[in-house]
Write an enzyme that holds these catalytic residues in place. Structure first.
Site, PDB file in Angstrom:
ATOM      1  CE  LYS A  38      -0.400  -0.197   5.110  1.00 48.66           C
ATOM      2  NZ  LYS A  38      -1.287  -0.038   6.125  1.00 48.66           N
ATOM      3  NE  ARG A 136      -6.920   0.288  11.270  1.00 49.32           N
ATOM      4  CZ  ARG A 136      -5.061   0.101  10.767  1.00 49.32           C
ATOM      5  NH1 ARG A 136      -4.374   1.176  11.766  1.00 49.32           N
ATOM      6  NH2 ARG A 136      -5.499  -1.037   9.677  1.00 49.32           N
ATOM      7  CG  HIS A 168      -4.449  -4.954  12.104  1.00 48.09           C
ATOM      8  ND1 HIS A 168      -2.740  -4.888  10.809  1.00 48.09           N
ATOM      9  CD2 HIS A 168      -3.827  -2.858  11.839  1.00 48.09           C
ATOM     10  CE1 HIS A 168      -1.579  -4.360  10.922  1.00 48.09           C
ATOM     11  NE2 HIS A 168      -2.181  -3.088  11.097  1.00 48.09           N
ATOM     12  NE  ARG A 224      -3.368  -8.109   7.246  1.00 46.84           N
ATOM     13  CZ  ARG A 224      -3.585  -8.430   8.442  1.00 46.84           C
ATOM     14  NH1 ARG A 224      -3.840  -9.300   8.850  1.00 46.84           N
ATOM     15  NH2 ARG A 224      -3.614  -7.923   9.571  1.00 46.84           N
ATOM     16  CE1 TYR A 270      11.499  31.715   3.826  1.00 44.09           C
ATOM     17  CE2 TYR A 270      11.198  29.420   3.665  1.00 44.09           C
ATOM     18  CZ  TYR A 270      11.429  30.416   2.837  1.00 44.09           C
ATOM     19  OH  TYR A 270      10.831  30.559   1.971  1.00 44.09           O
ATOM     20  CB  CYS A 326      12.893  25.209   3.175  1.00 44.02           C
ATOM     21  SG  CYS A 326      13.723  27.126   3.938  1.00 44.02           S
ATOM     22  CG  MET A 327       7.448  23.726  -0.583  1.00 44.91           C
ATOM     23  SD  MET A 327       6.099  24.246  -2.010  1.00 44.91           S
ATOM     24  CE  MET A 327       6.028  25.204  -0.931  1.00 44.91           C
ATOM     25  CG  ASP A 328      10.741  24.284  -2.941  1.00 44.89           C
ATOM     26  OD1 ASP A 328      10.332  23.250  -3.522  1.00 44.89           O
ATOM     27  OD2 ASP A 328      10.941  25.452  -2.810  1.00 44.89           O
TER      28      ASP A 328
HETATM   29  C1  PLP Z   1      -0.159  -1.218   6.543  1.00 46.38           C
HETATM   30  C2  PLP Z   1      -0.348  -2.976   7.387  1.00 46.38           C
HETATM   31  C3  PLP Z   1      -0.247  -4.274   7.093  1.00 46.38           C
HETATM   32  C4  PLP Z   1       1.797  -3.898   7.241  1.00 46.38           C
HETATM   33  O1  PLP Z   1       1.706  -3.659   8.545  1.00 46.38           O
HETATM   34  P1  PLP Z   1       3.411  -3.215   8.376  1.00 46.38           P
HETATM   35  O2  PLP Z   1       3.196  -3.446  10.426  1.00 46.38           O
HETATM   36  O3  PLP Z   1       3.519  -2.591   8.067  1.00 46.38           O
HETATM   37  O4  PLP Z   1       4.349  -4.849   8.663  1.00 46.38           O
HETATM   38  C5  PLP Z   1      -0.796  -5.295   7.537  1.00 46.38           C
HETATM   39  N1  PLP Z   1      -1.833  -4.643   7.676  1.00 46.38           N
HETATM   40  C6  PLP Z   1      -2.921  -4.276   7.728  1.00 46.38           C
HETATM   41  C7  PLP Z   1      -4.737  -4.108   8.040  1.00 46.38           C
HETATM   42  C8  PLP Z   1      -2.313  -3.301   7.150  1.00 46.38           C
HETATM   43  O5  PLP Z   1      -3.147  -1.736   7.283  1.00 46.38           O
END
Ligand code: PLP
Length: 393
Positions: A38, A136, A168, A224, A270, A326-328
């Site tokens: 992701k 969540r 999770h 995951r 800045y 800064c931004m850049d």
């Molecule tokens: C991002 C995410 C992961 C991966 O988590 P890591 O801590 O980067 O291994 C797995 N499952 C879900 C639902 C996530 O949002």
């Protein structure tokens, strides 16, 4: 390697990605690996990383958003792909047609997935998300029996296959935290509810990177991991990447755009948060918050900013962001005897083996986690992928 005039770039070593995926496979030998790619693969580049992870034996890809899953399919990647975060009205029919596994994380999602399957003319593969305690997304345990009954009924109608139950963890990065066991127990009861209602689950999944590396009892059939795929430690308080055999894949580097002498008392950047205490030489690094460099990396008179490695080869020196980001761009005080010249390399973070700071060092300096350091890197920074040729097309 790239245009010689690049001001900055992120070099991503896909050999490191492949090695990290192999480490994760070994850590969870009974489970399949879903590489979480992701957010543009945590800033590393979606497609090259996805291909590298698959080449190293990951058999699933995981992405938060439907558009990310469709981007994988548009690129011709056919590996089993799972997506889990959407609001009502998401293009679920498109996902089902593209053979993407989808999560159901709330009761309303059940009917949307069923409608999508009707529109697509094929059954949806569904993973039921249970809120086992993270607070969540996910179905709360008291709503489970009703949601499961509806899913099983729709399965009987041929509209979906309930292939997974997943959740999770809130404290995966603290493996001894009592909630880990507590969530695992709630999860096991949710699986029982699904199975007693007649589900034949293919995969149960609960483990992110930290749990994959530290907590075997939550591996089940599928893990995951995200962060560890990129070679960063998900449990920095327990050990850095090398403690787990991981290697950070990304090196963020830039070339000094200006090197110039300034007098003592010169305010820098800045707000003049830093003022030179002596005659000195300043360097200008062409990366800023517009590129995803945290403004929290700024230095002040009293506190040096985030660390950077300045210069090429053996004469490279560890220095710090000087004054405000800064931004850049941001500045670095090179000291009165500086020998650096415009065009010399600055490494913000890399794999640590070369003496450069790491993404974890940057996270520590900015009061955040290494996830955020690589993921927030902006689109303006070109990603250069090394060893892509060893990926299958
Ligand atoms: C991002 C995410 C992961 C991966 O988590 P890591 O801590 O980067 O291994 C797995 N499952 C879900 C639902 C996530 O949002």
């Amino acid at each position: 390697m790239n245009e010689p005039w690049y001001p900055a770039r992120a070099v991503v070593d896909l050999d490191a990605v492949r090695g990290n995926v192999r480490v994760l496979r070994d850590a969870a030998p009974g489970a399949a690996v879903m590489a979480v790619v992701k957010a543009d693969a945590y800033g590393h580049g979606l497609l090259p990383v996805a291909r590298a992870a698959l080449a190293a034996g990951a058999t699933w890809l995981g992405v938060a958003q439907p558009a990310e899953a469709l981007a994988l399919r548009a690129a011709g990647i056919t590996a089993r792909t799972f997506t889990w975060l959407y609001a009502p009205g998401a293009p679920l029919a498109e996902l089902v047609s593209a053979d993407v596994d989808v999560s159901v994380h709330a009761p309303w999602g059940v009917e949307e997935v069923a409608a999508a399957a009707r529109a697509a003319g094929r059954p949806a593969r569904v993973h039921l998300k249970v809120d086992t305690g993270l607070g969540r997304s996910g179905v709360m345990p008291d709503q489970l029996p009703e949601v499961v009954a509806r899913l099983v009924a729709l399965q009987g109608d041929g509209l979906l296959e309930l292939v997974g139950v997943w959740s999770h963890l809130a404290f995966a990065d603290e493996p001894d935290h009592p909630t880990v066991r507590g969530q695992a127990d709630v999860f096991d009861r949710a699986v029982e509810v699904a199975e007693r209602a007649g589900a034949h689950l293919e995969v149960r999944h609960l483990a992110n990177s930290a749990a994959t590396l530290t907590t075997q009892h939550v591996h089940h059939e599928l893990v995951r991991p995200g962060l560890a795929v990129y070679g960063l430690s998900p449990v920095p308080q327990l050990g850095g990447p090398d403690a787990f055999g991981l290697r950070p894949a990304m090196t963020l580097e830039a070339r000094l755009a200006t090197v110039k002498a300034v007098p003592a008392g010169q305010g820098v950047s800045y707000g003049h948060a830093f003022r030179t205490p002596r005659d000195t030489v300043l360097g200008d690094v062409p990366l800023g918050y517009g590129d995803g460099i945290p403004r929290h990396a700024s230095g002040s008179q009293d506190v040096p900013g985030a660390p950077i490695l300045v210069g090429n080869g053996p004469s490279a020196r560890m220095l710090h962001v000087t004054g405000r980001v800064c931004m850049d761009q941001f500045m670095v005080d090179l000291g009165p005897d500086a020998t650096e010249r415009a065009g010399d390399t600055v490494v913000l973070f890399g794999d640590g083996a070369t003496g450069a700071p790491t993404a974890q060092d940057w996270a520590d300096a900015c009061g955040t986690i290494s996830y955020e350091i690589t993921t927030r890197l902006g689109a303006r920074v070109p990603r250069v992928h090394l060893h892509a040729e060893e990926n299958p097309a």
